[in-house]
Design a protein around this motif. Structure first.
Motif, PDB file in Angstrom:
ATOM      1  N   THR A 186      -0.001  58.190  10.634  1.00  0.00           N
ATOM      2  CA  THR A 186      -1.306  57.728  11.110  1.00  0.00           C
ATOM      3  C   THR A 186      -1.262  56.249  11.476  1.00  0.00           C
ATOM      4  O   THR A 186      -1.818  55.833  12.503  1.00  0.00           O
ATOM      5  N   GLU A 187      -0.611  55.447  10.645  1.00  0.00           N
ATOM      6  CA  GLU A 187      -0.503  54.018  10.981  1.00  0.00           C
ATOM      7  C   GLU A 187       0.283  53.827  12.272  1.00  0.00           C
ATOM      8  O   GLU A 187      -0.033  52.943  13.070  1.00  0.00           O
ATOM      9  N   VAL A 228      -2.192  54.702  15.116  1.00  0.00           N
ATOM     10  CA  VAL A 228      -3.164  53.627  15.345  1.00  0.00           C
ATOM     11  C   VAL A 228      -2.503  52.470  16.099  1.00  0.00           C
ATOM     12  O   VAL A 228      -3.045  51.963  17.085  1.00  0.00           O
ATOM     13  N   GLU A 256     -10.238  52.251  13.983  1.00  0.00           N
ATOM     14  CA  GLU A 256      -9.797  52.451  15.364  1.00  0.00           C
ATOM     15  C   GLU A 256     -10.752  53.387  16.102  1.00  0.00           C
ATOM     16  O   GLU A 256     -11.004  53.245  17.264  1.00  0.00           O
ATOM     17  N   HIS A 286      -1.866  53.410  19.715  1.00  0.00           N
ATOM     18  CA  HIS A 286      -3.113  53.375  20.474  1.00  0.00           C
ATOM     19  C   HIS A 286      -3.505  51.937  20.799  1.00  0.00           C
ATOM     20  O   HIS A 286      -3.910  51.628  21.921  1.00  0.00           O
ATOM     21  N   GLN A 287      -3.367  51.052  19.835  1.00  0.00           N
ATOM     22  CA  GLN A 287      -3.694  49.653  20.068  1.00  0.00           C
ATOM     23  C   GLN A 287      -2.769  49.036  21.110  1.00  0.00           C
ATOM     24  O   GLN A 287      -3.199  48.204  21.908  1.00  0.00           O
ATOM     25  N   ARG A 322      -7.610  52.384   8.516  1.00  0.00           N
ATOM     26  CA  ARG A 322      -7.210  51.947   9.856  1.00  0.00           C
ATOM     27  C   ARG A 322      -7.652  52.952  10.926  1.00  0.00           C
ATOM     28  O   ARG A 322      -8.097  52.564  12.007  1.00  0.00           O
ATOM     29  N   LEU A 323      -7.522  54.239  10.612  1.00  0.00           N
ATOM     30  CA  LEU A 323      -7.938  55.269  11.550  1.00  0.00           C
ATOM     31  C   LEU A 323      -9.442  55.200  11.785  1.00  0.00           C
ATOM     32  O   LEU A 323      -9.902  55.275  12.931  1.00  0.00           O
ATOM     33  N   CYS A 352      -5.814  62.617  13.909  1.00  0.00           N
ATOM     34  CA  CYS A 352      -7.211  62.941  13.574  1.00  0.00           C
ATOM     35  C   CYS A 352      -7.333  64.418  13.198  1.00  0.00           C
ATOM     36  O   CYS A 352      -8.040  64.763  12.246  1.00  0.00           O
ATOM     37  N   LEU A 396      -3.042  59.620  18.370  1.00  0.00           N
ATOM     38  CA  LEU A 396      -4.241  59.413  17.555  1.00  0.00           C
ATOM     39  C   LEU A 396      -4.982  60.743  17.358  1.00  0.00           C
ATOM     40  O   LEU A 396      -5.428  61.053  16.251  1.00  0.00           O
TER      41      LEU A 396
END
Length: 191
Positions: free
Chosen positions: A135-136, A139, A191, A142-143, A187-188, A155, A151
């Motif tokens: 997941t990190e 994120v 985001e 995506h950033q 963090r998710l 999810c 992402l």
């Protein structure tokens, strides 16, 4: 206030990570590094996706290496765009998407080695730890790129976890052996 870390001590370290460490780590994850024990990290996902034949190889927490590498590579992309590196990550994300089970679950140890033991030992079996690092990575990617596929995969996995673990009757009550999932969920959410 914004800082630029492109020169001197940190500039050298950033260049070393970009030019040496990230490519070497990818070679290791792909089992292409000479004189190095196979990682099988990507291969485990390929097998789970039905793209390769074979058995799981590695530790119960092997999937976390994939998330950690994507996170590190994504931070490099934030500092210095690199189309080839981005394509490598996209190819891995495509494999992860194919490996994900219809219910959202994504953990190659349990998918390939012990499917009947999913969610049977939250403290020691690293399912939530692996979820957290993947997941990190999602994120960070995506950033770095604005791309949403990874992402969305994570999810979907988070929704699965909420359907299985929680304080409600009929759900698993427990906690992970590492605090990684909680950090990743924050963090998710942000985001």
């Amino acid at each position: 206030m914004q800082y630029e870390l492109g020169h001197g001590f940190w500039g050298q370290r950033i260049a070393q990570v970009n030019e040496k460490m990230i490519p070497l780590q990818l070679q290791i994850l792909k089992d292409e590094a000479p004189d190095t024990e196979p990682s099988h990290a990507i291969e485990n996902f390929r097998i789970a996706a039905g793209l390769a034949k074979g058995e799981f190889y590695g530790m119960v927490f092997q999937d976390s290496d994939m998330g950690k590498w994507i996170e590190a590579a994504s931070y490099q992309l934030m500092l210095k765009p690199d189309d080839a590196l981005e394509k490598e990550i996209d190819a891995i994300v495509d494999i992860l998407e194919k490996a994900q089970m219809p219910d959202g679950y994504l953990n190659t140890w349990f998918q390939l080695k012990e499917p009947e033991k999913r969610w049977t030992n939250l403290v020691e079996c690293h399912e939530l730890y692996c979820f957290g690092h993947l997941t990190e990575g999602a994120v960070a990617y995506h950033q770095a790129t604005g791309k949403t596929k990874f992402l969305e995969i994570m999810c979907c996995y988070a929704v699965h976890i909420v359907s299985v673990i929680g304080p409600e009757e009929g759900k698993l009550h427990g906690y992970p052996g590492h605090p990684e999932a909680e950090l990743a969920l924050v963090r998710l959410y942000r985001e």
